[in-house]
Scaffold this motif. Sequence first.
Motif: not given
Length: 253
Positions: A160-168
Amino acid sequence: MPDRTEPAQTPAPGSADDRAASRRPLDGVLFDFHGTLAQVEEARDWVTAAASTCGVTLDRVRATALADRLLTAGRAGGPLPARVPPALAELWADRDLYPHAHRGAYTGLAATVDAGIDGLADALYERLLVPEGWVPYPDTAPTLAALRAAGVRVGVVSNIGFDIRPLFDAWDLTDLVDAFALSYEVGRCKPDPGIFLRACGMLGVDPERALMVGDTPADAGAVAAGCAVLVLPAADAGRRNGLGAVLDLAGPG
């Protein structure tokens, strides 16, 4: 007369005893993100929401037709584009290694569709970055919570090319994940065994005692790193995708 020693019994292949004997104890489970823990929202909803941020209200028919064209062009989260224009080839090749390449590739693909809506390509990409653009699978939270309760370490491994932590964070799942190994941060993409080894290192677990759970052949690349692998069937947003099987393999409960 001395007692006879009974010969050791070998479990029958495929029996419950045989499965228990062959199961490796797991200290950690690695999960793919898209298609395993969450799915992108339905395509028509994606297009309708993005158009709305551009000040345009789409009726159902127009939104459906436009979504079909954009899916053919290529959507982050799938499907892959029918064709990558030469001008986008370099960005496409690097999309999971650099944030600018990820954005440039997918906005570029969306821009090949003449939607007649100013700013739509960027709005479609922005929808990918917010929690509302995704739908966690029904078994995601219960599975992660059960692993945490059992003391099994959990990592997320994603191309992936972006941070998925904010989704979690938004889904209240962050406390159930011990580490994120994201390709654009690690500098390796699945199926390269390096990204799985990095994830195991982040968790502090031996790859031989880790399970990789995904939904594509790229996830099965973890075998080369020494991990066991479970490949789940594809499932639409909101439908169960078999994550509960992880609990049987990991042993909690």
